[in-house]
Each structure stands twice: as structure tokens, then as C-alpha cells.
Design a protein around this motif. Structure first.
Motif, PDB file in Angstrom:
ATOM      1  N   GLY A   1       0.946  -1.211   0.017  1.00 52.62           N
ATOM      2  CA  GLY A   1       0.182   0.058   0.009  1.00 52.62           C
ATOM      3  C   GLY A   1       0.745   1.275  -0.039  1.00 52.62           C
TER       4      GLY A   1
ATOM      5  N   ASN B   1      -7.381   4.162   9.706  1.00 53.70           N
ATOM      6  CA  ASN B   1      -6.204   4.077  10.744  1.00 53.70           C
ATOM      7  C   ASN B   1      -6.127   4.913  11.902  1.00 53.70           C
ATOM      8  OD1 ASN B   1      -4.063   2.139   9.295  1.00 53.70           O
ATOM      9  ND2 ASN B   1      -5.181   3.309   7.709  1.00 53.70           N
TER      10      ASN B   1
ATOM     11  N   ASP C   1      -7.763   6.424  -0.952  1.00 54.74           N
ATOM     12  CA  ASP C   1      -6.738   5.523  -0.476  1.00 54.74           C
ATOM     13  C   ASP C   1      -7.585   4.188  -0.040  1.00 54.74           C
ATOM     14  OD1 ASP C   1      -4.997   3.725   0.785  1.00 54.74           O
ATOM     15  OD2 ASP C   1      -4.107   5.208   1.929  1.00 54.74           O
TER      16      ASP C   1
ATOM     17  N   VAL D   1      -6.757   1.186   0.432  1.00 57.29           N
ATOM     18  CA  VAL D   1      -5.945  -0.071   0.730  1.00 57.29           C
ATOM     19  C   VAL D   1      -6.779  -0.905   1.834  1.00 57.29           C
ATOM     20  CG1 VAL D   1      -3.710  -0.719   2.258  1.00 57.29           C
ATOM     21  CG2 VAL D   1      -3.745   1.012   0.258  1.00 57.29           C
TER      22      VAL D   1
HETATM   23  C1  LIG Z   1      -2.137  -0.392   5.555  1.00 56.85           C
HETATM   24  C2  LIG Z   1      -2.329   1.085   4.573  1.00 56.85           C
HETATM   25  C3  LIG Z   1      -1.470   1.571   3.964  1.00 56.85           C
HETATM   26  C4  LIG Z   1       0.013   1.041   3.926  1.00 56.85           C
HETATM   27  O1  LIG Z   1      -0.125  -0.415   3.222  1.00 56.85           O
HETATM   28  P1  LIG Z   1       1.314  -1.198   3.287  1.00 56.85           P
HETATM   29  O2  LIG Z   1       0.904  -2.466   2.537  1.00 56.85           O
HETATM   30  O3  LIG Z   1       1.265  -1.564   4.809  1.00 56.85           O
HETATM   31  O4  LIG Z   1       2.450  -0.442   3.047  1.00 56.85           O
HETATM   32  C5  LIG Z   1      -2.084   2.618   2.977  1.00 56.85           C
HETATM   33  N1  LIG Z   1      -3.051   3.316   3.103  1.00 56.85           N
HETATM   34  C6  LIG Z   1      -4.037   2.487   4.069  1.00 56.85           C
HETATM   35  C7  LIG Z   1      -5.297   3.332   4.070  1.00 56.85           C
HETATM   36  C8  LIG Z   1      -3.644   1.499   4.841  1.00 56.85           C
HETATM   37  O5  LIG Z   1      -4.578   1.031   5.379  1.00 56.85           O
END
Ligand SMILES: *Cc1c(COP(=O)(O)O)cnc(C)c1O
Length: 420
Positions: A111, A203, A231, A233
Motif C-alpha cells: 500500500g 487508521n 486510498d 488499501v
Molecule cells: C495499510 C495501509 C497503507 C499502507 O499499506 P502497506 O501495505 O502497509 O504499505 C496505506 N493506506 C492505508 C489506508 C492503509 O490502511
């Protein structure tokens, strides 16, 4: 206790005894032996019901048979090629067919890489420098976004080792606050390349966008020639197969994906509108590269995970989420606990504050001491949630009704102890 001994030893070799900060908790983290379904086994023989789920990726639970089988078949044919495969097209098509903003995809390894590249791409496309993020949002561990971060960095104002020059173009505003953002854009609009936002802020606990807020972001970015980056992720393939943009029906220009897309293996992706994506090298002049990009093992796991996600899947999973949240709500009511239950779909968290939580500042009012007691009590009851108040808990396909009913009993007794 073997975990305790391992933690003492690991601190000699790994800073803090772990490879990512949030994994370290007091007095020592359990060391994992194996995971299967909704359960984690530690080296001391304890079996936990897992609501951390690798911090989001494991929407199927641990070690799902079909994924393991497909990966096993793949690794016998090689684990990395430095040349393209047909499976990358298949997975890209899957993203394009499901995620509304996606015309094209670049696969990366995490991510962090996805957001770093998406920001570079937005700057390349607009020719502008500044970006706006929200207080308490987390977009990975690279320099330009380590400003008022959530997740492991929520406790730090910033990270040392990040030069001022690296964050000088990163502006932050409170989430769910139209006025702050409007006035900032009014001041800086000719310089802002992108707004990057977690559509659900996962987060810093779990903060939902207020009615109309994502629509407002879409409108103000369009009017000011600013790229809107979701974002996703965490929310991608979590809230629905099209992610938060489908769930809330607001389509950004670019999306960053990670966690679930790798089916339990390391992977990230950025995707978006064709005219923007075609600026990525070798098609265009925005450099992005990676030895393991589109890694065949991760792609295989991702492909077979996404294939299993259909309407019925989300229906069942989200019903479990509702069942669990209703159960917690009843506990809070029965005992007059003045806490704040939040969540949606298969995500949930309890804020240890009675006040509403709409942004970072309000989240930070939570009593982390009491949360810590709650976490430790749950652990004693063999329930594993993320050790921080500012993470989000998840459910998977593998969690049974029985798992959840037992969990609710433990939540009740743990809250009683934490709040007494
Ligand atoms: C976990 C996360 C990331 C980072 O991803 P990684 O795979 O840990 O580098 C970026 N954005 C959000 C919203 C996340 O929850």
C-alpha cells in the motif's frame, strides 16, 4: 512462556522485537505458530479468534484451501520472472470490471508504494506540487505522507529522519469539515495536485464520512483541477467488490489498493482513469518500477481471492458484521456503558469515549488506558483484536456465528473490567 522468551531474544536482533511498530505490545506480543480460518495459534499453544486478520488482508480468514492450492501450483512454475504474465491481465481486468474509477492498473508490492506512486502520478499529471491529506489518515510509511499520520504513527507528531523539505508540500485538514478544506483550497488552489483520503478513516479507529462529505470532495476537486485519490488499501474489496467508491457511489480519479488484493501475499496497486494512468512509465514520463511488481505468486493469490467475492459473499459477511455490532450495542445499553461503537460492513471498533467521533481530534479523546485493559482482557479470553485504540477490527468469511457469540461474551466481561 515461549513467546516471552522469544520476545526477549528478538529485541536483540529486531528493533523493538518486531518488524512493524503496532505489533509490539506490553508485556510482550504472542509469537505465532500458525493460522487457520478465524483462528491463530501461538507458540505456547493458545488459540485466538482473530479480529486483526493481518490488519485487513485476510477477508477469507487464514490459509484458505483454494488460495493455498492455487499458490502451490504457481510456485512450482516459478516465483518471479521479470517478464509479464497473462495472470496480470486477468487480475487487472478484475479490478477494472469492479472498481468504478479503474480503467488501467499498475501492480506494486505494498500500500505504501501504491500511495507514493499515486501522489507522484497526480503531480505529474497536474504539474502541481502540493497535496492535501486529512489529520489522522494513514497512507503508508513514506516521507511525504508522514504528517499527522494515523496507525503506528498516530502517537508521534511526525517521524524523525523526515526532512522538512519532504513534507513542506503536504497540507492537512480535519476530516468531515467542509469549511477548513474550502478555505485551504481557496488559498492554495493553483498549487494543489491532489487530495488523498481514506473514504472511511480506518487508521484512527473507524471514522465514516458524514452524509455528503465524499460528494463534496468530488465536487471541490473537480472545480479546482485537483486529482481526487481514494486510498482504499483497507476499504477496497472490504466494503464491497468495488470498494468504498461503489459503497458510497462517489468515483475518484485514482485509487490505491493493497491488503485484500494480494490474497494474503504482499501486493498493492494503483488504478484510475486512462488519461492519467497512461502517464506511467514506460507509457509516459512518471517513473514507477519494481522488481517484484505483479509478482506471479501474489497475483495468483489475489486473483483467486477476488474470484470468490460476489454479492452473496458480501451479504453474508456484512450480516455477520451487523450481528456483532448489534450484540455490542446491546451490551453497551444493558450496562449503560458510555462508549462509542463504530463500524460498517465487516469493520468495527469501540471508542473509549462517550462523545461522537467525526475526526482525529475527537478520536484522540478516547481513553487509551481503558482500551488497553479491554485489549488485555480480551487476549486472556483468547480473542485477538489490534492492540491499539486507533486501529480497526475486521471479520472474515471464516468467522462463525459461534465465534461471534463467544466473542460477545468476552467483550462484555472485558468491558466490565476495563470500566470498573
Ligand atoms: C495499510 C495501509 C497503507 C499502507 O499499506 P502497506 O501495505 O502497509 O504499505 C496505506 N493506506 C492505508 C489506508 C492503509 O490502511
Amino acid at each position: 512462556m515461549k513467546s516471552e522468551e522469544l520476545f526477549i531474544e528478538s529485541q536483540n536482533y529486531l528493533p523493538g522485537g518486531v518488524d512493524s511498530p503496532v505489533r509490539a505490545f506490553k508485556p510482550y506480543p504472542f509469537f505465532v505458530e500458525k493460522g487457520k480460518g478465524s483462528k491463530l495459534w501461538d507458540v505456547d499453544g493458545n488459540i485466538y479468534t482473530d479480529y486483526c486478520l493481518g490488519y485487513g488482508p485476510l477477508i477469507m480468514g487464514h490459509a484458505p484451501e483454494n488460495i493455498i492450492k492455487s499458490v502451490y501450483e504457481q510456485i512450482q512454475k516459478g516465483t518471479t520472472y521479470g517478464a509479464p504474465t497473462q495472470k496480470e491481465i486477468e487480475l487487472a481486468k478484475m479490478v477494472v470490471n469492479n472498481v468504478p474509477c479503474a480503467d488501467m492498473v499498475r501492480f506494486v508490492n505494498s500500500g505504501t508504494e501504491a500511495t507514493m506512486s499515486a501522489i507522484r502520478l497526480a503531480r505529474g499529471f497536474t504539474g502541481k506540487k502540493k497535496i492535501i491529506k486529512f489529520e489522522g489518515s494513514y497512507h503508508g510509511a513514506h516521507d511525504s505522507v508522514l504528517v499527522k499520520s494515523g496507525s503506528g504513527a498516530a502517537c508521534l507528531p511526525d517521524s524523525s529522519g523526515v526532512p522538512e523539505e519532504a513534507t513542506i508540500n503536504t497540507l492537512s485538514v480535519p476530516f468531515n469539515d467542509e469549511e477548513s478544506l474550502s478555505s485551504l483550497i481557496e488559498l492554495e488552489k493553483d498549487e494543489i495536485a491532489a487530495i488523498i483520503v481514506e473514504p472511511v478513516m480506518a487508521n484512527i479507529g473507524c471514522i465514516q464520512p458524514q452524509e455528503g462529505y465524499l460528494e463534496f470532495l468530488r465536487k471541490i476537486t473537480k472545480e479546482n483541477n485537483i486529482i481526487l485519490i481514494f486510498d482504499e488499501v483497507i476499504t477496497g474489496f472490504r466494503l464491497s467488490k468495488g470498494g468504498a467508491q461503489e459503497y458510497f457511489d462517489v468515483t475518484p480519479d485514482l485509487v490505491t489498493l493493497g491488503k485484500i488484493i494480494g490474497g494474503g501475499f504482499p501486493m498493492g496497486a494503483l488504478a484510475g482513469k486512462r488519461e492519467i494512468m497512461e502517464l506511467i512509465a514506460p507509457c509516459g514520463g512518471v517513473y514507477q518500477a519494481g522488481t517484484f511488481n505483479g509478482n506471479p505468486v501474489s497475483v495468483t493469490a489475489g486473483l483467486n481471492t477476488l474470484k470468490s467475492l460476489d454479492y452473496q459473499f458480501y451479504n453474508d459477511l456484512n450480516e455477520k458484521g451487523r450481528f456483532l455490532r448489534r450484540g455490542i450495542e446491546d451490551i453497551l445499553d444493558d450496562h449503560d456503558f458510555n462508549l462509542n461503537l463504530v463500524g460498517l460492513a465487516s469493520m468495527f471498533q469501540i471508542y473509549f469515549t462517550g462523545d461522537e467521533v467525526k475526526n482525529y481530534k475527537q478520536a484522540k479523546k478516547a481513553d487509551v488506558g481503558k482500551f488497553g485493559v479491554y485489549f488485555q482482557e480480551l487476549l486472556k479470553n483468547n480473542i485477538f483484536i489490534p492492540p491499539s485504540q486507533f486501529e480497526c477490527c475486521f471479520l472474515s468469511k471464516s468467522h462463525s456465528k459461534e465465534d461471534i457469540e463467544k466473542t460477545l461474551e468476552s467483550i462484555e466481561s472485558s468491558l466490565k473490567l476495563a470500566l470498573k
